[in-house]
Scaffold this motif. Structure first.
Motif, PDB file in Angstrom:
ATOM      1  N   ALA A   1       0.804  -1.222   0.000  1.00  0.00           N
ATOM      2  CA  ALA A   1       0.000   0.000   0.000  1.00  0.00           C
ATOM      3  C   ALA A   1       0.834   1.267   0.000  1.00  0.00           C
ATOM      4  CB  ALA A   1      -0.920  -0.001   1.227  1.00  0.00           C
ATOM      5  N   GLY A   2       2.149   1.138   0.025  1.00  0.00           N
ATOM      6  CA  GLY A   2       3.026   2.309  -0.055  1.00  0.00           C
ATOM      7  C   GLY A   2       3.547   2.590  -1.445  1.00  0.00           C
ATOM      8  N   ARG A   3       3.162   1.778  -2.414  1.00  0.00           N
ATOM      9  CA  ARG A   3       3.637   1.990  -3.783  1.00  0.00           C
ATOM     10  C   ARG A   3       3.140   3.329  -4.311  1.00  0.00           C
ATOM     11  NH1 ARG A   3       3.314  -3.383  -7.523  1.00  0.00           N
ATOM     12  NH2 ARG A   3       4.755  -2.129  -8.732  1.00  0.00           N
ATOM     13  N   GLY A   4       4.055   4.084  -4.906  1.00  0.00           N
ATOM     14  CA  GLY A   4       3.689   5.362  -5.492  1.00  0.00           C
ATOM     15  C   GLY A   4       3.748   6.526  -4.516  1.00  0.00           C
ATOM     16  N   PHE A   5       4.131   6.261  -3.258  1.00  0.00           N
ATOM     17  CA  PHE A   5       4.210   7.321  -2.256  1.00  0.00           C
ATOM     18  C   PHE A   5       5.669   7.514  -1.835  1.00  0.00           C
ATOM     19  CE2 PHE A   5      -0.075   5.713  -2.065  1.00  0.00           C
ATOM     20  CZ  PHE A   5      -0.836   6.868  -1.950  1.00  0.00           C
ATOM     21  N   LYS A   6       6.030   8.741  -1.498  1.00  0.00           N
ATOM     22  CA  LYS A   6       7.410   9.059  -1.135  1.00  0.00           C
ATOM     23  C   LYS A   6       7.657   9.025   0.365  1.00  0.00           C
ATOM     24  CE  LYS A   6       9.294  12.621  -3.029  1.00  0.00           C
ATOM     25  NZ  LYS A   6       9.473  14.030  -3.484  1.00  0.00           N
ATOM     26  N   ASN A   7       6.622   9.307   1.155  1.00  0.00           N
ATOM     27  CA  ASN A   7       6.790   9.405   2.607  1.00  0.00           C
ATOM     28  C   ASN A   7       5.808   8.483   3.311  1.00  0.00           C
ATOM     29  OD1 ASN A   7       8.774  11.633   2.605  1.00  0.00           O
ATOM     30  ND2 ASN A   7       7.082  12.806   1.723  1.00  0.00           N
ATOM     31  N   ILE A   8       6.297   7.343   3.755  1.00  0.00           N
ATOM     32  CA  ILE A   8       5.418   6.385   4.419  1.00  0.00           C
ATOM     33  C   ILE A   8       6.063   5.896   5.717  1.00  0.00           C
ATOM     34  CG2 ILE A   8       4.469   5.615   2.193  1.00  0.00           C
ATOM     35  CD1 ILE A   8       5.953   2.921   2.721  1.00  0.00           C
ATOM     36  N   VAL A   9       5.223   5.470   6.618  1.00  0.00           N
ATOM     37  CA  VAL A   9       5.671   4.852   7.872  1.00  0.00           C
ATOM     38  C   VAL A   9       5.003   3.488   7.970  1.00  0.00           C
ATOM     39  CG1 VAL A   9       5.736   5.018  10.392  1.00  0.00           C
ATOM     40  CG2 VAL A   9       5.898   7.108   9.001  1.00  0.00           C
ATOM     41  N   PHE A  10       5.796   2.461   8.195  1.00  0.00           N
ATOM     42  CA  PHE A  10       5.267   1.122   8.464  1.00  0.00           C
ATOM     43  C   PHE A  10       5.399   0.865   9.952  1.00  0.00           C
ATOM     44  CE2 PHE A  10       6.678  -3.231   9.465  1.00  0.00           C
ATOM     45  CZ  PHE A  10       5.493  -3.905   9.220  1.00  0.00           C
ATOM     46  N   ILE A  11       4.326   0.384  10.571  1.00  0.00           N
ATOM     47  CA  ILE A  11       4.344   0.144  12.021  1.00  0.00           C
ATOM     48  C   ILE A  11       3.983  -1.302  12.327  1.00  0.00           C
ATOM     49  CG2 ILE A  11       3.264   0.731  14.234  1.00  0.00           C
ATOM     50  CD1 ILE A  11       2.900   3.550  13.260  1.00  0.00           C
ATOM     51  N   THR A  12       4.824  -1.921  13.133  1.00  0.00           N
ATOM     52  CA  THR A  12       4.480  -3.237  13.675  1.00  0.00           C
ATOM     53  C   THR A  12       3.610  -3.003  14.909  1.00  0.00           C
ATOM     54  OG1 THR A  12       6.447  -3.269  15.078  1.00  0.00           O
ATOM     55  CG2 THR A  12       6.660  -4.214  12.899  1.00  0.00           C
ATOM     56  N   PHE A  13       2.517  -3.683  14.982  1.00  0.00           N
ATOM     57  CA  PHE A  13       1.614  -3.603  16.143  1.00  0.00           C
ATOM     58  C   PHE A  13       1.326  -5.050  16.487  1.00  0.00           C
ATOM     59  CE2 PHE A  13      -2.136  -0.910  17.893  1.00  0.00           C
ATOM     60  CZ  PHE A  13      -2.392  -1.798  18.917  1.00  0.00           C
ATOM     61  N   GLY A  14       2.353  -5.727  16.987  1.00  0.00           N
ATOM     62  CA  GLY A  14       2.257  -7.158  17.248  1.00  0.00           C
ATOM     63  C   GLY A  14       2.974  -7.509  18.529  1.00  0.00           C
ATOM     64  N   THR A  15       3.983  -8.383  18.436  1.00  0.00           N
ATOM     65  CA  THR A  15       4.770  -8.728  19.609  1.00  0.00           C
ATOM     66  C   THR A  15       5.369  -7.466  20.219  1.00  0.00           C
ATOM     67  OG1 THR A  15       5.310 -10.858  18.624  1.00  0.00           O
ATOM     68  CG2 THR A  15       6.679 -10.135  20.460  1.00  0.00           C
ATOM     69  N   GLY A  16       5.837  -6.561  19.369  1.00  0.00           N
ATOM     70  CA  GLY A  16       6.355  -5.269  19.799  1.00  0.00           C
ATOM     71  C   GLY A  16       5.712  -4.167  18.985  1.00  0.00           C
ATOM     72  N   CYS A  17       6.221  -2.953  19.172  1.00  0.00           N
ATOM     73  CA  CYS A  17       5.734  -1.805  18.414  1.00  0.00           C
ATOM     74  C   CYS A  17       6.950  -1.009  17.952  1.00  0.00           C
ATOM     75  CB  CYS A  17       4.821  -0.931  19.270  1.00  0.00           C
ATOM     76  SG  CYS A  17       4.144   0.507  18.415  1.00  0.00           S
ATOM     77  N   GLY A  18       7.167  -0.994  16.659  1.00  0.00           N
ATOM     78  CA  GLY A  18       8.285  -0.254  16.083  1.00  0.00           C
ATOM     79  C   GLY A  18       7.891   0.232  14.707  1.00  0.00           C
ATOM     80  N   ALA A  19       8.737   1.042  14.101  1.00  0.00           N
ATOM     81  CA  ALA A  19       8.406   1.623  12.804  1.00  0.00           C
ATOM     82  C   ALA A  19       9.584   1.566  11.849  1.00  0.00           C
ATOM     83  CB  ALA A  19       7.958   3.074  12.975  1.00  0.00           C
ATOM     84  N   GLY A  20       9.248   1.443  10.575  1.00  0.00           N
ATOM     85  CA  GLY A  20      10.206   1.616   9.486  1.00  0.00           C
ATOM     86  C   GLY A  20       9.802   2.862   8.729  1.00  0.00           C
ATOM     87  N   LEU A  21      10.769   3.703   8.399  1.00  0.00           N
ATOM     88  CA  LEU A  21      10.482   5.007   7.802  1.00  0.00           C
ATOM     89  C   LEU A  21      11.014   5.093   6.373  1.00  0.00           C
ATOM     90  CD1 LEU A  21      11.697   7.209  10.815  1.00  0.00           C
ATOM     91  CD2 LEU A  21       9.414   6.252  10.466  1.00  0.00           C
ATOM     92  N   ILE A  22      10.151   5.471   5.447  1.00  0.00           N
ATOM     93  CA  ILE A  22      10.563   5.817   4.092  1.00  0.00           C
ATOM     94  C   ILE A  22      10.322   7.313   3.947  1.00  0.00           C
ATOM     95  CG2 ILE A  22      10.211   5.461   1.610  1.00  0.00           C
ATOM     96  CD1 ILE A  22      11.092   2.885   2.811  1.00  0.00           C
ATOM     97  N   LEU A  23      11.388   8.087   3.788  1.00  0.00           N
ATOM     98  CA  LEU A  23      11.283   9.536   3.679  1.00  0.00           C
ATOM     99  C   LEU A  23      11.894   9.982   2.354  1.00  0.00           C
ATOM    100  CD1 LEU A  23      12.353  10.526   7.321  1.00  0.00           C
ATOM    101  CD2 LEU A  23      10.060  10.013   6.452  1.00  0.00           C
ATOM    102  N   ASP A  24      11.112  10.747   1.591  1.00  0.00           N
ATOM    103  CA  ASP A  24      11.550  11.191   0.257  1.00  0.00           C
ATOM    104  C   ASP A  24      12.005  10.016  -0.605  1.00  0.00           C
ATOM    105  OD1 ASP A  24      10.951  13.895   0.578  1.00  0.00           O
ATOM    106  OD2 ASP A  24      12.889  14.326   1.497  1.00  0.00           O
ATOM    107  N   GLY A  25      11.295   8.896  -0.469  1.00  0.00           N
ATOM    108  CA  GLY A  25      11.558   7.742  -1.317  1.00  0.00           C
ATOM    109  C   GLY A  25      12.742   6.889  -0.915  1.00  0.00           C
ATOM    110  N   ARG A  26      13.325   7.152   0.238  1.00  0.00           N
ATOM    111  CA  ARG A  26      14.475   6.371   0.685  1.00  0.00           C
ATOM    112  C   ARG A  26      14.272   5.916   2.124  1.00  0.00           C
ATOM    113  NH1 ARG A  26      18.675   7.003  -2.988  1.00  0.00           N
ATOM    114  NH2 ARG A  26      20.086   5.919  -1.567  1.00  0.00           N
ATOM    115  N   ILE A  27      14.803   4.753   2.450  1.00  0.00           N
ATOM    116  CA  ILE A  27      14.718   4.277   3.821  1.00  0.00           C
ATOM    117  C   ILE A  27      15.527   5.209   4.721  1.00  0.00           C
ATOM    118  CG2 ILE A  27      16.724   2.724   3.680  1.00  0.00           C
ATOM    119  CD1 ILE A  27      13.444   1.793   5.409  1.00  0.00           C
ATOM    120  N   TYR A  28      14.980   5.528   5.885  1.00  0.00           N
ATOM    121  CA  TYR A  28      15.700   6.378   6.837  1.00  0.00           C
ATOM    122  C   TYR A  28      16.008   5.550   8.080  1.00  0.00           C
ATOM    123  CZ  TYR A  28      17.002  10.044  10.051  1.00  0.00           C
ATOM    124  OH  TYR A  28      17.696  10.805  10.958  1.00  0.00           O
TER     125      TYR A  28
END
Length: 316
Positions: free
Chosen positions: A126-153
């Motif tokens: 669901a992040g295809r075509g977007f430059k700024n997305i946040v993926f969040i795990t809401f499971g065993t733990g809670c953390g995030a992966g950040l895509i900013l300006d089309g690159r992993i941060y």
């Protein structure tokens, strides 16, 4: 992008490991998995990963263009080293990228599991075509992966996105060894703690016992259990509070959430949306959608493959 390119994905977890072969257009060609058996140390698991990868490559006659390796932090993506993650304590300073690069004569890339989830959604979900997305795990733990300006941060030393450590209340369920943290309120273990903490104040009937798992809370909510619904609503309220910080600091286009949110969205979302709207700026709230992950329960299958896909594309 070469849509015919094939990528090898290596997923290393505390419970199981998996090897996957996927394509640039988001197809999983083959997959195999086996128990990690961490107590035996890293060598047997690495040997199985290598032999499993060789079998898959041989079976399909496809040489991978690149290799992606997903593992829990801490790790060093630049040096390609796994540094004793909590669920893999014996994996100390393992030069995993060199091991796979040398064996298969292909570029290899390493990243943590939250970043891998972000890359999977960015490349195939669901992040295809977007430059700024946040993926969040809401499971065993809670953390995030950040895509900013089309690159992993990743941040300075690959600890960007540790949103579970944010304290939302002075007191509350414990996550990241911190009371009232976002992980305390928004994780499987946190929901179980909330069930205990909220039980005395609930006067109605419930099927939930003195100790309940997140899965049991979710099933009870689906059956209309009022107490289970209240737990998920409270978690949703705190989730919205945490997301408001992300909106106002990062200003993303999409926040994509997996695991428990994916399965319990209808109970979590109303309180989340209400709090998120109250706590965030209207300018950031108005341009961001909070959605369940587009890859659903299959996101793990795409994660390591996505590291390879992203690595080779951004190495050009």
């Amino acid at each position: 992008m070469n849509s015919n390119a094939a990528y090898l994905g290596i997923d290393i977890g505390g419970t199981k490991c998996a090897v996957l072969l996927g394509t640039a257009d988001g197809k999983i060609i083959d997959k195999t998995s086996f128990p990690t058996e961490e107590h035996l140390g890293p060598d047997p698991a690495i040997a199985k990963l290598l032999s499993s990868a060789e079998k898959i490559i041989s079976r399909h006659g496809i040489k991978p263009q690149a290799i992606g390796i997903s593992c829990g932090s801490p790790l060093d993506p630049d040096r390609g080293i796994i540094q004793s993650p909590p669920n893999l304590p014996s994996w100390k300073d393992i030069e995993i990228v060199k091991i796979f690069r040398d064996r298969f004569a292909a570029p290899a890339f390493l990243d943590n599991d939250a970043n891998a989830g972000a890359l999977a959604e960015f490349s195939f979900g669901a992040g295809r075509g977007f430059k700024n997305i946040v993926f969040i795990t809401f499971g065993t733990g809670c953390g995030a992966g950040l895509i900013l300006d089309g690159r992993i941060y990743r941040g300075t030393n690959c600890y960007a996105g540790e949103i579970g450590h944010i304290r939302l209340e002075k007191d509350g369920p414990v996550g990241y060894h911190k009371k009232g943290s976002m992980e305390g309120f928004c994780s499987g273990g946190g929901l179980a703690q909330l069930a205990v903490m909220m039980r005395d104040g609930f006067r109605g009937k419930t099927v939930l016992g003195a100790a309940s798992t997140a899965a049991e809370i979710g099933r009870a909510a689906e059956c209309g259990d009022e107490f289970a619904i209240k737990i998920l609503e409270y978690s949703g309220e705190m989730f919205g509070r945490g997301l408001a910080c992300l909106l106002d600091i990062i200003n993303p286009e999409r926040i994509l959430v997996g695991s428990i949110f994916l399965r319990c969205e209808r109970f979590i979302r109303p309180a989340m949306e209400r709090t998120l709207k109250e706590e965030s700026l209207p300018y950031t709230y108005g341009v961001c959608q909070v959605l369940p992950v587009g890859l659903g329960e299959q996101i793990g299958d795409f994660a390591a493959v996505s590291i390879a896909h992203y690595g080779i594309e951004h190495a050009k």
